[in-house]
Scaffold this active site. Structure first.
Site, PDB file in Angstrom:
ATOM      1  N   LYS A   1      -3.406  -1.729  15.953  1.00  0.00           N
ATOM      2  CA  LYS A   1      -2.922  -0.929  17.077  1.00  0.00           C
ATOM      3  C   LYS A   1      -4.042  -0.698  18.072  1.00  0.00           C
ATOM      4  O   LYS A   1      -5.196  -0.584  17.678  1.00  0.00           O
ATOM      5  CB  LYS A   1      -2.524   0.452  16.578  1.00  0.00           C
ATOM      6  CG  LYS A   1      -1.329   0.471  15.712  1.00  0.00           C
ATOM      7  CD  LYS A   1      -0.911   1.929  15.511  1.00  0.00           C
ATOM      8  CE  LYS A   1       0.419   1.983  14.811  1.00  0.00           C
ATOM      9  NZ  LYS A   1       0.262   1.741  13.383  1.00  0.00           N
TER      10      LYS A   1
ATOM     11  N   GLU B   1       0.827  -1.225   0.000  1.00  0.00           N
ATOM     12  CA  GLU B   1       0.000   0.000   0.000  1.00  0.00           C
ATOM     13  C   GLU B   1       0.852   1.263   0.000  1.00  0.00           C
ATOM     14  O   GLU B   1       2.060   1.229   0.275  1.00  0.00           O
ATOM     15  CB  GLU B   1      -0.942   0.007   1.200  1.00  0.00           C
ATOM     16  CG  GLU B   1      -0.234   0.036   2.546  1.00  0.00           C
ATOM     17  CD  GLU B   1      -1.095   0.640   3.655  1.00  0.00           C
ATOM     18  OE1 GLU B   1      -1.544   1.800   3.513  1.00  0.00           O
ATOM     19  OE2 GLU B   1      -1.293  -0.035   4.679  1.00  0.00           O
TER      20      GLU B   1
END
Ligand code: PSU
Ligand code: MN
Length: 308
Positions: free
Chosen positions: A162, A27
Site C-alpha cells: 500500500k 497469516e
C-alpha cells in the site's frame, strides 16, 4: 522438516507436507488487526475454502496459548477475529515472551513465514506486506517483514504494498537484501488497491509453473531467503487512485497528529483508510486476498510437482 518443540502442525497439514502435497500458509494479523469483525472471520474461512477448492491444504498460522500453530480450527479463527486487537500482533521480536508466557499472538508476514518454514510449508498467501514507511528516514520505521524475506525460505504472494508505505524505498531495501520481486503478469509493482504504482518489478513471470520453477531453482542454488510475488488486484475490484491516495494522505496526517508509532502504525492506517473510503477499500482488500489465495494454491501445486 525440523520439528520444533513449541510447534503444533495440524494433522491434515502435517500429512500433506509429508506426502509432498500442495499446502498454502495464511497469516492471522490480517484477521485480528487488518480487518473488522465479522468480515475478518468470513474472509479467513473463505480463503481456506478457495485453497481447498484448488486442491491444496490451507494452514492458517497463529500463536495460541504459547503454541506455534500451523493449521487452525474454525473456532480458533473465530476467536482471533472476535478478539481483534485484544490479541497481540506478533512479529519476530514478540515470539520469545508470548511463547514463554503461554499467550496468544496474531502472526504478521514475518512470523507466518517463520512458522511456515518450521512446518515445511513453502508458500504463503496474504494481502499486503509491511515495508519502509513514508518518513522512515527520520522515524526508522521499517517492517521486520523485509528482513524475514531476506532470511526465510518461503514464497510470499501478495498484492504489492500500500502507498501508506514508501514503495520506492521498500524496493530499494529488498534489492539490498537480495530479495527477488516478481510481478505476476505485470512489469509494474502493484499498489494493493490499484494495479499500478509507477515502480518496476525485477521480473515479470506469467504462469504458476514459472513462479514455482524460479523458487525451486533459488532453493537448489542454496540461496537463503524468500521470494516476493506481487499479484495485481483484479481490474473489476481495483479502486480509483485519486480516492485511495486522498484517504491514505488523510490517514497518514491523522497518525502523525495522534503520535501513533511502533507496531500500532500499520493497523491504525488500515482502519482509517477503511473508515475514509466507506468500506470500499475493505471490499477490494477481501477480493485481492482471494485472488492471491488462488494464485498461491496453483503455484503450490506446481511446486509439489517439482519437489516430487
Ligand atoms: N498490510 C496490509 N494488511 C495487513 C498488514 C499489512 O495491507 O494486515 C499486516 C501484515 O500482517 C504485515 C504487518 O506483516 O501488517 C506489518 O506490520 P508492521 O508494518 O508493523 O511491520
Ligand atoms: Mn513498523
Amino acid at each position: 522438516m525440523s520439528l520444533n518443540k513449541y510447534l503444533d502442525v495440524a494433522p491434515e497439514v502435517a500429512e500433506a507436507v509429508k506426502a509432498g502435497k500442495p499446502v498454502v500458509a495464511l497469516e492471522s494479523t490480517i484477521i485480528s488487526h487488518g480487518m473488522p469483525y465479522p468480515q475478518n472471520v468470513e474472509t479467513a474461512l473463505n480463503v481456506e475454502k478457495i485453497i481447498r477448492d484448488a486442491g491444496a491444504v490451507p494452514a492458517t498460522i497463529a500463536i495460541i496459548g504459547g503454541r506455534l500453530k500451523a493449521g487452525l480450527t474454525k473456532e480458533q479463527i473465530d476467536y482471533l477475529g472476535k478478539t481483534g486487537s485484544g490479541v497481540a500482533k506478533a512479529s519476530r521480536r514478540d515470539l520469545p515472551v508470548l511463547v514463554a508466557k503461554g499467550m496468544d499472538g496474531a502472526t504478521t508476514v514475518t512470523t507466518t513465514m517463520m512458522i511456515a518454514a518450521m512446518a515445511g510449508i513453502q508458500i504463503f498467501a496474504t494481502g499486503g506486506i509491511g515495508g519502509v514507511h513514508r518518513g522512515a528516514e527520520t522515524t526508522m520505521d521499517i517492517s521486520a517483514d523485509l528482513e524475514e524475506l531476506a532470511e526465510t525460505p518461503v514464497m510470499v504472494v501478495c498484492a504489492g504494498a500500500k502507498s501508506i508505505l514508501d514503495l520506492g524505498l521498500t524496493l530499494e531495501y529488498l534489492e539490498t537484501k537480495g530479495v527477488t520481486v516478481i510481478g505476476y503478469g505485470t512489469d509494474e509493482l502493484p499498489a494493493f488497491y490499484t494495479r499500478k504504482s509507477g515502480f518496476g518489478v525485477d521480473y515479470r513471470l506469467d504462469t504458476p509453473a514459472e513462479l514455482a520453477k524460479a523458487f525451486h531453482v533459488k532453493r537448489e542454488l542454496g540461496l537463503r531467503g524468500g521470494m516476493l510475488v506481487t499479484n495485481p488486484i483484479p481490474e473489476q475490484y481495483s479502486m480509483d487512485k485519486a480516492v485511495i491516495d486522498k484517504a491514505i494522505d488523510t490517514a497518514l496526517a491523522e497518525a502523525k497528529a495522534n503520535g501513533v508509532h511502533g507496531k500500532a502504525v500499520t493497523p491504525f492506517l488500515l482502519a482509517k483508510v477503511k473508515e475514509l473510503t466507506g468500506g470500499d477499500s475493505l471490499d477490494s482488500n477481501i477480493q485481492l486476498v482471494y485472488n492471491n489465495a488462488r494464485l498461491a494454491a496453483a503455484t503450490a501445486a506446481e511446486l509439489s510437482k517439482l519437489n516430487a
